[in-house]
Structure formats: C-alpha cells, structure tokens
Design a protein around this motif. Structure first.
Motif, short mmCIF file in Angstrom:
data_model
loop_
_atom_site.label_atom_id
_atom_site.label_comp_id
_atom_site.label_asym_id
_atom_site.label_seq_id
_atom_site.Cartn_x
_atom_site.Cartn_y
_atom_site.Cartn_z
N PRO A 138 28.77 -31.55 -25.15
CA PRO A 138 27.51 -31.45 -26.21
C PRO A 138 27.76 -30.20 -27.39
O PRO A 138 28.66 -29.57 -27.18
N ASN A 139 26.54 -30.02 -27.86
CA ASN A 139 26.61 -28.82 -28.82
C ASN A 139 26.61 -27.74 -27.89
O ASN A 139 25.60 -27.45 -26.87
N VAL A 140 27.59 -26.56 -28.34
CA VAL A 140 27.76 -25.34 -27.32
C VAL A 140 27.11 -24.09 -28.24
O VAL A 140 27.45 -24.22 -29.44
N PHE A 141 26.53 -23.01 -27.58
CA PHE A 141 26.07 -22.18 -28.43
C PHE A 141 26.56 -20.78 -27.60
O PHE A 141 26.68 -20.83 -26.23
N GLY A 142 26.58 -19.68 -27.97
CA GLY A 142 26.97 -18.37 -27.25
C GLY A 142 27.62 -17.33 -28.32
O GLY A 142 27.68 -17.58 -29.52
N PRO A 143 28.07 -16.20 -27.74
CA PRO A 143 28.49 -15.03 -28.73
C PRO A 143 29.46 -15.48 -29.42
O PRO A 143 30.53 -16.27 -29.02
N PHE A 144 29.60 -15.23 -30.63
CA PHE A 144 30.96 -14.98 -31.49
C PHE A 144 31.29 -16.52 -32.17
O PHE A 144 32.25 -16.71 -32.68
N LYS A 322 35.70 -5.16 -28.48
CA LYS A 322 35.56 -6.64 -27.86
C LYS A 322 37.01 -6.91 -27.32
O LYS A 322 38.22 -6.77 -27.76
N ILE A 323 36.72 -7.57 -25.98
CA ILE A 323 38.01 -8.10 -25.49
C ILE A 323 38.86 -8.92 -26.06
O ILE A 323 38.38 -9.83 -26.70
N GLY A 324 39.88 -8.56 -26.17
CA GLY A 324 40.94 -9.58 -26.96
C GLY A 324 41.26 -8.81 -28.32
O GLY A 324 41.95 -9.65 -28.92
N SER A 325 40.54 -7.92 -28.81
CA SER A 325 40.73 -7.38 -30.21
C SER A 325 41.12 -5.83 -29.74
O SER A 325 41.00 -5.28 -28.87
N ASP A 326 41.77 -5.47 -31.06
CA ASP A 326 42.39 -4.10 -30.93
C ASP A 326 41.27 -3.19 -31.76
O ASP A 326 41.42 -1.79 -31.84
N GLU A 327 40.30 -3.66 -32.49
CA GLU A 327 39.31 -2.85 -33.31
C GLU A 327 38.49 -2.07 -32.26
O GLU A 327 37.73 -2.65 -31.48
N SER A 339 19.09 9.30 -29.94
CA SER A 339 19.55 7.71 -30.31
C SER A 339 20.06 7.24 -29.20
O SER A 339 20.56 7.65 -28.22
N TYR A 340 20.39 5.67 -29.49
CA TYR A 340 20.92 4.89 -28.45
C TYR A 340 22.06 3.99 -29.03
O TYR A 340 21.62 3.80 -30.45
N VAL A 341 22.82 3.42 -28.48
CA VAL A 341 23.63 2.33 -28.77
C VAL A 341 23.62 1.07 -27.68
O VAL A 341 23.59 1.74 -26.48
N ASP A 342 23.47 -0.06 -27.90
CA ASP A 342 23.36 -1.08 -26.94
C ASP A 342 24.73 -1.79 -26.91
O ASP A 342 25.42 -1.87 -27.80
N MET A 343 24.84 -2.05 -25.60
CA MET A 343 26.54 -2.56 -25.31
C MET A 343 26.47 -4.11 -25.18
O MET A 343 25.57 -4.72 -24.43
N PRO A 344 27.03 -4.67 -26.20
CA PRO A 344 27.30 -6.26 -26.16
C PRO A 344 27.95 -6.68 -25.10
O PRO A 344 28.92 -5.86 -24.55
N ILE A 345 27.68 -7.99 -24.55
CA ILE A 345 28.53 -8.45 -23.70
C ILE A 345 30.01 -8.65 -23.95
O ILE A 345 30.14 -8.92 -25.23
N TRP A 346 30.95 -8.50 -23.17
CA TRP A 346 32.32 -8.77 -23.64
C TRP A 346 32.77 -7.61 -24.76
O TRP A 346 33.86 -8.06 -25.28
N TYR A 347 32.29 -6.65 -24.63
CA TYR A 347 32.87 -5.45 -25.01
C TYR A 347 32.90 -4.35 -24.27
O TYR A 347 32.09 -3.94 -23.41
N THR A 348 34.08 -4.02 -24.02
CA THR A 348 34.48 -2.70 -23.03
C THR A 348 33.94 -1.54 -23.77
O THR A 348 33.85 -1.30 -24.93
N HIS A 349 33.48 -0.63 -22.77
CA HIS A 349 32.58 0.61 -23.58
C HIS A 349 32.90 1.62 -22.67
O HIS A 349 33.06 1.80 -21.34
N ASN A 350 32.55 2.90 -23.31
CA ASN A 350 32.68 4.25 -22.72
C ASN A 350 31.97 5.20 -23.70
O ASN A 350 31.69 5.04 -24.60
N ILE A 351 31.84 6.42 -22.82
CA ILE A 351 30.80 7.43 -23.28
C ILE A 351 31.73 8.87 -22.95
O ILE A 351 31.89 9.22 -21.82
N THR A 352 31.97 9.62 -23.94
CA THR A 352 32.64 11.06 -23.67
C THR A 352 31.65 12.11 -24.28
O THR A 352 31.20 11.89 -25.51
N ASN A 353 31.61 13.15 -23.32
CA ASN A 353 31.07 14.43 -23.89
C ASN A 353 32.06 15.16 -24.87
O ASN A 353 33.00 15.69 -24.44
#
Length: 385
Positions: A138-144, A322-327, A339-353
């Motif tokens: 059927p009709n599919v929805f989701g990220p990207f 984003k997983i599968g991307s080089d950007e 301030s803040y940043v939210d992490m989308p699903i399927w995005y690997t993320h880190n934080i550095t001092n």
C-alpha cells in the motif's frame, strides 16, 4: 565452522524503500549485501554476475512517474525481463521478492506493469523451479521520501517544515504503512524464504494491508501542529500513539538543517541563570555529561529514538552524517549562548569538546535506556580512510 552468510541483493537500493531495507539489513551480521547499481540493467555481464551472487533478490527498481505512461510500462516490464534473462542465462534460481503495488488493481499502465511483471516472475518460477514472492504494497511513508513523488506525507512534511502553502485536493481517507513496518515484512519474507521447505508452493502472493488510516486533513493538522509546537516552541509531542510517533519521526527528517542550532531563552537574575531545556508531552530520559577538552562522545545512530543534545557550558562541535552518505553536517555550540541540536533517526552523530574548559551537555531521549533493546548502533561520523 563459521556459518555462511545469506547473500542479498536489492535492485533500487538507492530508492526510498531500498535505502531503508538496505540500511536495516546492513545491521544484521547474518547477511552479506550484494551491491547493485542501476547501470547493471544495461550491462548483461554485470547483471548476470549480480544474480549469480545472490541467494535472494529483492526487486524494487521501477519507474513510478513519467509524462508518457507507456514509458513507465515498457521500462518496468523491461527490468523484469532482464532479471529473468540473466537468471536463465546463468541457470540460477535465487529467491526473488517482487514489490508490487495496490495500483495493479487499477486501470493505469503503472499498475499494469506491476501486475504483468508479477505474472512474468511467476511463469519463470514455474518453469525453472525458482522461489518467487510478490508483496503487494500500500502507500508507504517515512523519512527521506521525495516530495511530490513518493507520498502525500512526504509532500506535506516538506512543505509544512518550510512553512510553504499546502493544498488539499481530495480530503479522503488514506491507508498507509510506515516504512519500518514494511521493512519488517520484507525481512520476514527473506528469512521465511530461506527457512521454508522449498518443496512447498514456489510462488507466493502476499497482499499487505495498510495499518494506518487517516483523513488527509487530519494528517495536515498533525504536521502543522508539529511545526508550531516542535519547530517554533521546541516541544516534543506525545509519542505513545504508534502512527503519530512514526509521523513525527518522519516530519523531523524534513526539518531543514539550517533550523539548527536553536538558541534557548536565558533567564538571568542575581542568583544566576535558568534555561528550560525541553517541554515534552511524552515520557523520556534526561541526562547530562561532563567532557574534558579534546574528547569525543557518541559516534552512533538510532532507528526510532528522538534525541536532543543541549550545550550549556563550554564549547562543542556536533557532527551528523546520514547512514549511506558521505556528507557531514557540522554545528558549533557555545554555552555562553545555550543551544541544542536534535538527532534525526538514521544519522550517526557525535559531540566533541573543542574548548579549553570542561564541557557540560544535557541530553534528552524519548525512551529510557534498555540494554536488551538499546536501538544504538555504533558507526563513526568520520569514516576511517
């Protein structure tokens, strides 16, 4: 003796459904993914190598839209015939899983191409003893998903997140399935095809019903509320309803990267300062960390969790990919302007001092940590070269 991995190839692996299926299967150590590129359809040798390498082929590649419907029909039928020809040339019978569409019951050439493509695979299965499964989706929805292409959800998410005008042409009820739910069905079908007795029925048709039903106007109302509450006020909605959680996670992936970092309102008086981190209409877990200069935390991603990183002291760099991307997306946050940043699903993320002093970061995530179902997959934001 090490167990042999299941070799799976996905035509259309770069498409909407293909991306989600490919990235999900890549997390399973039992599976070896066989790369596929669109150009293989025009290179018989590469296509034959591909079908020979696969235990299972998930055929997702198809043309959905074109000014000339006959081009859609001829293209989709042609892709099916090329896969069959490659299998017959190499005398191989991989389990072929075909993504059909509910459009096959309608009077249009796209639906006709799906119906006849399925029939061609069934005839191949009967003649060659190969296992074939058709999943009518059927009709599919989701990220990207692509706006104005994949679904009304993708179109509305794109427009609402950018505060663009939206129009409802027909306020009917739409039946939908979330991409994660669909991927679960594909994964079950893949392993079911391996584990079942092959002397059983070699061609199977599965009609997948939509499991979410919503009027177009209600869909748009929810998305506009997400924009008002979440993007404008930073408030997370109630995430207990499965459809609304899926819709919200989808919406978050359309929020422009320029929206972040979002600055907090800092209240100062003789006692010090106060910053409200997040208001939420759902349960969740708040935590904080201290990090010495030069240290990086994270380098992981989630497939369902909503998460916020808030820097309140020190200087930090947050990276997302984003997983599968080089950007790689880079953000610099300074505790002098919390301030803040939210992490989308399927995005690997880190934080550095990246400062000279101790970094204090507050974290919020929409579900408490469960070591038996952590939904945390480690992958460096900056891949090792």
């Amino acid at each position: 003796m090490e167990k042999q991995k299941l070799k799976i190839g996905i035509t259309g692996q770069a498409g909407f459904v293909g991306y989600h299926l490919y990235t999900t299967l890549s997390l399973d150590e039992q599976i070896e993914l066989i790369n596929f590129e669109r150009s293989y359809f025009d290179d018989s040798e590469k296509l034959e190598d591909f079908v020979t390498s696969c235990d299972t082929i998930v055929h997702l590649a198809a043309m959905n839209r074109h000014d000339d419907p006959n081009v859609i029909y001829q293209t989709n039928i042609g892709l099916v015939k090329k896969i069959i020809a490659a299998c017959e040339s190499q005398k191989v019978t991989p389990h072929i899983i075909f993504s059909s569409s509910s459009q096959e019951l309608k009077d249009n050439l796209y639906g006709k191409s799906k119906k006849e493509g399925k029939e061609l695979f069934m005839e191949w299965s009967k003649s060659n003893g190969g296992r074939f499964t058709s999943l009518t989706i059927p009709n599919v929805f989701g990220p990207f998903g692509k706006p104005n292409y994949n679904s009304v959800v993708a179109t509305f998410c794109h427009k609402v997140s950018r505060d663009e005008e939206t129009k409802i042409i027909n306020d009917g009820e739409v039946g939908l399935i979330y991409i994660n739910e669909l991927v679960e069905i594909f994964v079950h079908t893949i392993f079911n095809g391996i584990n079942e007795d092959k002397s059983n029925k070699i061609s199977t048709e599965v009609f997948i019903p939509p499991n979410h039903h919503v009027k177009v106007s209600e869909l748009l109302r929810l998305l506009k509320k997400y924009r008002e509450d979440y993007m404008e006020d930073g408030v997370f909605p109630n995430l207990e309803n499965q459809f609304e959680k899926a819709l919200f996670n989808t919406f978050r992936c359309y929020v422009p990267s320029s929206h972040y970092p979002v600055k907090y309102t800092k209240h100062v008086d003789p006692r010090g300062s106060f910053v409200e981190i997040a208001r939420t209409q759902t349960s969740g877990q708040f935590s904080f960390s201290t990090t010495v200069p030069g240290i990086t935390r994270g380098n992981h991603f989630h497939t369902r969790k909503a998460e916020r990183f808030a820097v309140i002291q020190g200087k930090a760099r947050i990276q997302l990919r984003k997983i599968g991307s080089d950007e790689i997306i880079n953000y610099t946050l300074d505790g002098n302007e919390p301030s803040y940043v939210d992490m989308p699903i399927w995005y690997t993320h880190n934080i550095t001092n990246i400062g000279d002093n101790e970094l204090i970061t507050l974290f919020w995530i929409n579900e408490p940590y469960n070591p038996e179902d952590a939904d945390t997959y480690f992958q460096d934001v900056e891949p090792l070269t």
